[in-house]
Design a protein around this motif. Structure first.
Motif, PDB file in Angstrom:
ATOM      1  N   PHE A 263       9.557 -63.703  17.361  1.00 43.72           N
ATOM      2  CA  PHE A 263      10.412 -62.593  17.758  1.00 43.72           C
ATOM      3  C   PHE A 263      10.652 -61.688  16.546  1.00 43.72           C
ATOM      4  CE2 PHE A 263      11.689 -66.386  20.189  1.00 43.72           C
ATOM      5  CZ  PHE A 263      11.341 -65.965  21.467  1.00 43.72           C
ATOM      6  N   VAL A 265      13.254 -58.594  15.349  1.00 39.04           N
ATOM      7  CA  VAL A 265      14.535 -57.992  15.715  1.00 39.04           C
ATOM      8  C   VAL A 265      14.635 -56.600  15.093  1.00 39.04           C
ATOM      9  CG1 VAL A 265      17.035 -58.288  15.742  1.00 39.04           C
ATOM     10  CG2 VAL A 265      15.544 -60.303  15.750  1.00 39.04           C
ATOM     11  N   VAL A 272      11.504 -63.858  13.331  1.00 41.15           N
ATOM     12  CA  VAL A 272      11.864 -65.258  13.526  1.00 41.15           C
ATOM     13  C   VAL A 272      10.611 -66.056  13.890  1.00 41.15           C
ATOM     14  CG1 VAL A 272      13.245 -66.866  14.905  1.00 41.15           C
ATOM     15  CG2 VAL A 272      14.181 -64.630  14.275  1.00 41.15           C
ATOM     16  N   LEU A 303      19.975 -58.830  17.688  1.00 45.72           N
ATOM     17  CA  LEU A 303      20.039 -60.249  17.364  1.00 45.72           C
ATOM     18  C   LEU A 303      20.632 -61.050  18.525  1.00 45.72           C
ATOM     19  CD1 LEU A 303      19.247 -61.991  14.938  1.00 45.72           C
ATOM     20  CD2 LEU A 303      21.616 -61.857  14.153  1.00 45.72           C
ATOM     21  N   LEU A 306      18.161 -62.474  20.876  1.00 44.71           N
ATOM     22  CA  LEU A 306      17.389 -63.615  20.400  1.00 44.71           C
ATOM     23  C   LEU A 306      17.920 -64.917  20.986  1.00 44.71           C
ATOM     24  CD1 LEU A 306      15.186 -64.676  18.441  1.00 44.71           C
ATOM     25  CD2 LEU A 306      16.982 -64.839  16.700  1.00 44.71           C
ATOM     26  N   VAL A 310      15.536 -67.724  22.696  1.00 45.89           N
ATOM     27  CA  VAL A 310      15.386 -69.011  22.015  1.00 45.89           C
ATOM     28  C   VAL A 310      15.802 -70.163  22.927  1.00 45.89           C
ATOM     29  CG1 VAL A 310      16.346 -70.439  20.165  1.00 45.89           C
ATOM     30  CG2 VAL A 310      15.496 -68.155  19.649  1.00 45.89           C
ATOM     31  N   THR A 326      14.037 -72.993  13.461  1.00 46.44           N
ATOM     32  CA  THR A 326      14.071 -71.604  13.920  1.00 46.44           C
ATOM     33  C   THR A 326      14.383 -70.770  12.684  1.00 46.44           C
ATOM     34  OG1 THR A 326      14.850 -72.294  16.104  1.00 46.44           O
ATOM     35  CG2 THR A 326      15.129 -69.971  15.530  1.00 46.44           C
ATOM     36  N   HIS A 328      14.566 -67.634  10.141  1.00 43.68           N
ATOM     37  CA  HIS A 328      14.775 -66.185  10.087  1.00 43.68           C
ATOM     38  C   HIS A 328      14.285 -65.662   8.738  1.00 43.68           C
ATOM     39  CE1 HIS A 328      17.744 -65.924  13.565  1.00 43.68           C
ATOM     40  NE2 HIS A 328      17.556 -67.227  13.406  1.00 43.68           N
TER      41      HIS A 328
END
Length: 517
Positions: A263, A265, A272, A303, A306, A310, A326, A328
């Motif tokens: 992902f 953002v 991510v 965000l 997300l 997730v 996970t 970032h």
């Protein structure tokens, strides 16, 4: 409800995959805690050579049926593949039933992705501006060739000759490893499944579990040939540890690292990466140079979005609440350098396809593959493409309609893929739509096209259809077997032709109900 679902799942699961008494199980609130694949008891098959994938011959149409037949003929592999993926599907269902708002999450995720795709230019510009302010170098690649050249240029500028890489379907799509080998740069896969496939000179067969088509004995053979393990030891812990020991020095001494991105953002200029092995963290943080290759469709606005995606990703993919890591990535490590390459490679063109643009919502969870009866029994490599299974049937023709013209026909159109998709892509409807498009573009064999035309003419004339049925029933009842089961009878190649009924439904209805109208 959850107990009922667990009982139903156990009843449908192969006994060898159930783990009723596992001393290592984690029990919480009186229930076994499932995590991803780790709770499945491994099958213990007899030795059988691994069937290879589809034969790729340039631009000629992939013969998925031929490759699938070879995979099915390898009964141990076919059994393991089918059961292992059905196991993941069952775990996904247990997680789904444990979340009352599951369908609301799917609807919200679908809406987030659709909104983003219809405002893609705005969010990509926003991400670029915020990423640059975070100290990230942002590059744009129109296609696979440009992506590979951009990454090569970055590595060349830094004098890098070795690159460690975490799992990335985009780089597979771009033929990245082959290109790097041609310019003298060594690429080392750090994901266990991807590393197995790399050492065996095979492409990944699944978007999440790349080596799921291999038996433990296959992996033992590959490792004994490439990293010197004991060929007679197929214990999974031994094999995983051997690969770890062989790969760790390569990671520590690499000149550069590469990741993909699940992902991106726009709001924060971050990306991510979700993994279960921590290999993306190693690839992104051990070397000073970090390159991330990401498809432009991976963007999301904020965000807060997300959190929705997730929650769906790992539950849909592996039946686990979330991935182990996970990660970032906001900017380069201290003293390091970070580059993000945003790749189009046909995505903008697909965005303009009225019937197929929503395939860009895909978050690469693989749930459609895990549930698909065709994929589970034919193996991912039978498709001869980077993306296999149901999602591959609607993505691959956008890259090359001729080469992948057979793939949309490798489906029963049962709709299970659509039912499990976490972002509600109407996969089975798009598969059907591709069939129509390919027929109209003359990308199907003449024999199939002629047969479908004849069938259409017959089915559109009730009287002719009923006469044909009567003739066929009489023929099936009296003709010898060798006449019925010939090369023209595609149905009879893999199954018995049904016995002819004593009367058709039309005749029964006319005799029993027709007079009452």
């Amino acid at each position: 409800m959850s107990t009922a679902c667990e009982q139903a799942g156990s009843a449908m699961l192969h006994p060898e995959l159930r783990v009723e008494s596992d001393p290592d199980a984690i029990i919480r609130d009186g229930h076994r805690l499932d995590h991803a694949e780790g709770t499945s008891k491994p099958l213990r098959p007899a030795f059988e050579p691994q069937p290879r994938g589809a034969k790729v011959r340039g631009n000629r149409p992939i013969d998925q049926q031929e490759a699938a037949a070879r995979f099915i003929a390898a009964t141990e592999h076919e059994k393991m593949h089918d059961e292992r993926l059905w196991d993941l599907r069952q775990k996904r269902d247990r997680e789904m039933h444990g979340i009352p708002e599951w369908e609301e999450l799917r609807s919200l995720a679908s809406a987030i992705k659709e909104h983003t795709l219809t405002h893609l230019d705005e969010y990509l510009d926003q991400f670029e501006a915020n990423a640059r302010s975070n100290g990230i170098h942002v590059h744009w690649a129109r296609d696979a060739a440009e992506h590979n050249q951009i990454v090569h240029g970055i590595l060349r500028d830094h004098g890098a000759t070795t690159l460690i890489k975490s799992k990335s379907m985009l780089t597979e799509e771009c033929g990245f490893r082959h290109y790097m080998a041609s310019v003298g740069i060594e690429v080392i896969e750090t994901d266990l499944g991807e590393r197995i496939q790399q050492l065996d000179n095979e492409d990944p067969s699944h978007v999440v579990v790349p080596a799921v088509h291999k038996l433990r004995t296959d992996v033992a053979e590959v490792f004994s040939r490439t990293i010197g393990t004991d060929p007679g030891n197929s214990d999974v812990h031994y094999l995983a540890e051997a690969q770890r020991k062989a790969t760790r020095p390569l990671i520590l001494n690499a000149d550069a690292g590469m990741t993909g991105g699940n992902f991106v953002v726009a709001e924060t200029g971050t990306f991510v990466v979700c993994t279960n092995e921590g290999n993306a963290d190693l690839s992104g943080n051990v070397p000073k140079l970090h390159i991330a290759s990401i498809g432009i469709e991976k963007i999301i606005p904020r965000l807060e979005h997300l959190a929705v995606l997730v929650r769906l990703l790992s539950r849909s993919a592996l039946g686990s609440p979330m991935t182990q890591y996970t990660s970032h990535f906001r900017g380069p490590r201290t003293g390091g350098e970070m580059h993000v390459v945003l790749v189009d490679n046909g995505r903008s063109e697909r965005l303009g396809l009225e019937e197929f643009w929503t395939s860009l919502k895909c978050i690469r969870c693989g749930a459609c593959m895990n549930t698909c009866p065709v994929y589970r029994r034919s193996g991912g490599l039978s498709y001869g493409a980077t993306y296999s299974g149901p999602i591959g049937l609607i993505i691959d023709p956008t890259f090359n309609a001729r080469k992948y013209s057979n793939l949309p026909f490798a489906s029963s159109l049962n709709g299970s893929c659509t039912n499990v998709c976490p972002v509600k892509i109407n996969i089975h409807e798009q598969i059907y739509a591709w069939r129509r498009v390919l027929v109209n573009q003359h990308e199907v064999p003449l024999v199939k096209k002629a047969a479908m035309k004849a069938a259409g003419a017959l089915l559109s004339r009730p009287a002719a259809y009923r006469a044909a049925i009567a003739t066929a029933d009489a023929a099936l009842a009296h003709l010898p077997r060798f006449v019925i089961y010939n090369g023209l009878n595609a149905w009879g190649k893999h199954r018995e032709v049904p016995h002819p009924p004593e009367q058709t439904f039309h005749n029964w209805y006319h005799a029993n109900r027709g007079a009452k109208q």
